[in-house]
Design an enzyme around this catalytic site. Structure first.
Site, PDB file in Angstrom:
ATOM      1  N   LYS A  88      23.827  35.014 -59.228  1.00  0.00           N
ATOM      2  CA  LYS A  88      22.635  35.089 -60.085  1.00  0.00           C
ATOM      3  C   LYS A  88      21.632  33.979 -59.784  1.00  0.00           C
ATOM      4  CE  LYS A  88      24.375  32.553 -64.139  1.00  0.00           C
ATOM      5  NZ  LYS A  88      24.588  32.635 -65.591  1.00  0.00           N
ATOM      6  N   ASP A  89      22.063  32.926 -59.023  1.00  0.00           N
ATOM      7  CA  ASP A  89      21.151  31.853 -58.638  1.00  0.00           C
ATOM      8  C   ASP A  89      20.438  32.134 -57.323  1.00  0.00           C
ATOM      9  OD1 ASP A  89      21.862  30.351 -60.865  1.00  0.00           O
ATOM     10  OD2 ASP A  89      23.413  29.222 -59.802  1.00  0.00           O
ATOM     11  N   ARG A 136      16.091  35.229 -70.205  1.00  0.00           N
ATOM     12  CA  ARG A 136      16.705  36.537 -70.510  1.00  0.00           C
ATOM     13  C   ARG A 136      17.507  36.461 -71.804  1.00  0.00           C
ATOM     14  NH1 ARG A 136      21.842  38.097 -70.222  1.00  0.00           N
ATOM     15  NH2 ARG A 136      22.429  36.273 -69.009  1.00  0.00           N
ATOM     16  N   ARG A 137      18.401  35.478 -71.899  1.00  0.00           N
ATOM     17  CA  ARG A 137      19.216  35.374 -73.116  1.00  0.00           C
ATOM     18  C   ARG A 137      18.346  35.119 -74.337  1.00  0.00           C
ATOM     19  NH1 ARG A 137      23.397  31.770 -69.755  1.00  0.00           N
ATOM     20  NH2 ARG A 137      24.831  33.407 -69.060  1.00  0.00           N
ATOM     21  N   ARG A 154      20.174  22.731 -71.067  1.00  0.00           N
ATOM     22  CA  ARG A 154      20.524  22.713 -69.648  1.00  0.00           C
ATOM     23  C   ARG A 154      21.676  21.741 -69.437  1.00  0.00           C
ATOM     24  NH1 ARG A 154      16.792  21.842 -65.120  1.00  0.00           N
ATOM     25  NH2 ARG A 154      18.696  22.559 -64.085  1.00  0.00           N
ATOM     26  N   ARG A 160      27.099  21.203 -71.805  1.00  0.00           N
ATOM     27  CA  ARG A 160      26.675  22.191 -72.801  1.00  0.00           C
ATOM     28  C   ARG A 160      27.723  22.353 -73.900  1.00  0.00           C
ATOM     29  NH1 ARG A 160      23.249  26.833 -69.526  1.00  0.00           N
ATOM     30  NH2 ARG A 160      22.591  25.501 -67.801  1.00  0.00           N
ATOM     31  N   CYS A 246      12.691  32.939 -63.009  1.00  0.00           N
ATOM     32  CA  CYS A 246      12.902  32.297 -64.302  1.00  0.00           C
ATOM     33  C   CYS A 246      11.722  32.506 -65.249  1.00  0.00           C
ATOM     34  CB  CYS A 246      13.160  30.806 -64.099  1.00  0.00           C
ATOM     35  SG  CYS A 246      14.685  30.478 -63.210  1.00  0.00           S
TER      36      CYS A 246
END
Length: 316
Positions: A88-89, A136-137, A154, A160, A246
């Site tokens: 996904k990166d 997105r989230r 982040r 986190r 992003c």
């Protein structure tokens, strides 16, 4: 023993864990004894810009390519032979001379709800503080719960989780795959549905990136999972058409259903006020050109959503 394959990796705990998994798999494919693994298939740690800058959203400093750029430079320069990325990166376009050579079997693609106080997303109280750095989230959460206060989060997974435990947020959202790989399954309060939280394209999958001339290396075929590679091709096709970055809130997920590849993709307004979604099936997903057809299907779906969304799709 001489180096056989040098693996470029970020230094984060998750990246090192994922690269260690691939180190062992490559070693097995090459017949390397465990005792010789560190010398024959060494991990080369590379600090990326995305790792160094932790106080801003990625879209403010150049996008998700900042997690791959320095590693790709090392690969192109011949300092490493393969890069291990979270799929996904990886940006939609590959740099000249590089390619995604193998896609190993996928982990759970879903998002995880993590909270010290609440058992599920639906149980969050009005105005709860939800931590995420993902547009997105954010958009998906606000589409369901516009009352939530989305706050930027982040840092690596440990950071986190510590901030969530310290009460900085009422809940945070992370990828199930990363928590599973790190052995942190116990912190997951809820695995969010694919319908409500359609994952990022490629979420849960890894990308093994090489120079184009190394795509037929003996270990490549041993690590590639055709079904995962097919699904990811469809998802990344949609990402390409939707200008996935992003600055755009997009989700895409494909999986085999009754011998057909089913792709669902969507785009959301960043504030969750609008949502555009399409699905399609690919028949005969085992043909020689299946990945190309899957990618084309994704691009067609993405283009339809792009047209429907118009100018509402990105942050100002």
């Amino acid at each position: 023993m001489a180096h056989l394959v040098r693996i470029g990796t970020r230094r984060s705990k998750l990246a090192m864990t994922q690269s260690g998994m691939m180190q062992r798999a490559i070693g097995r494919a090459l017949g390397v004894a465990d005792a010789d693994l560190a010398e024959a298939v060494p991990l080369v740690e590379i600090v990326t810009t995305g790792d160094r800058v932790q106080d801003r959203r990625l879209m403010e400093i150049g996008g998700k390519a900042l997690f791959t750029k320095e590693i790709e430079e090392a690969l192109a320069d011949g300092r490493v032979d393969v890069a291990v990325h979270s799929m996904k990166d990886v940006p939609a376009e590959q740099p000249y001379g590089l390619c995604i050579a193998a896609v190993p079997p996928r982990e759970d693609a879903r998002d995880a709800f993590v909270s010290e106080l609440f058992p599920s997303f639906a149980d969050l109280p009005m105005g709860a503080r939800l931590g995420t750095a993902s547009l997105r989230r954010q958009a998906q959460a606000l589409a369901l719960r516009p009352d939530l206060a989305i706050e930027m989060l982040r840092g690596n997974v440990d950071t986190r989780l510590r901030r969530a435990a310290d009460g900085d947020f009422d809940a945070i959202l992370l990828a199930v795959s990363g928590l599973n790989r790190l052995g942190f399954e116990s912190v997951i309060r809820e695995r969010l549905s694919l319908n409500d939280f359609l994952p990022a394209p490629g979420q849960g999958a890894l990308a093994l990136q090489t120079r184009v001339e190394d795509i037929d290396a003996v270990w490549v075929a041993a690590l590639n999972d055709p079904d995962t590679a097919l699904a990811v091709a469809a998802e990344r096709g949609a990402m390409t058409a939707l200008e996935g970055s992003c600055r755009t809130a997009i989700g895409a997920h494909a999986e085999m259903v009754d011998d057909r590849l089913r792709l669902t993709t969507e785009m959301l307004a960043p504030d969750g006020s609008a949502r555009w979604r399409r699905s399609a099936d690919l028949s005969d997903p085992r043909g020689a050109d299946a990945e190309d057809r899957a990618r084309d299907m994704g691009m067609t779906l993405g283009a339809a959503i792009h047209a429907a969304a118009g100018d509402q799709r990105t942050l100002p």
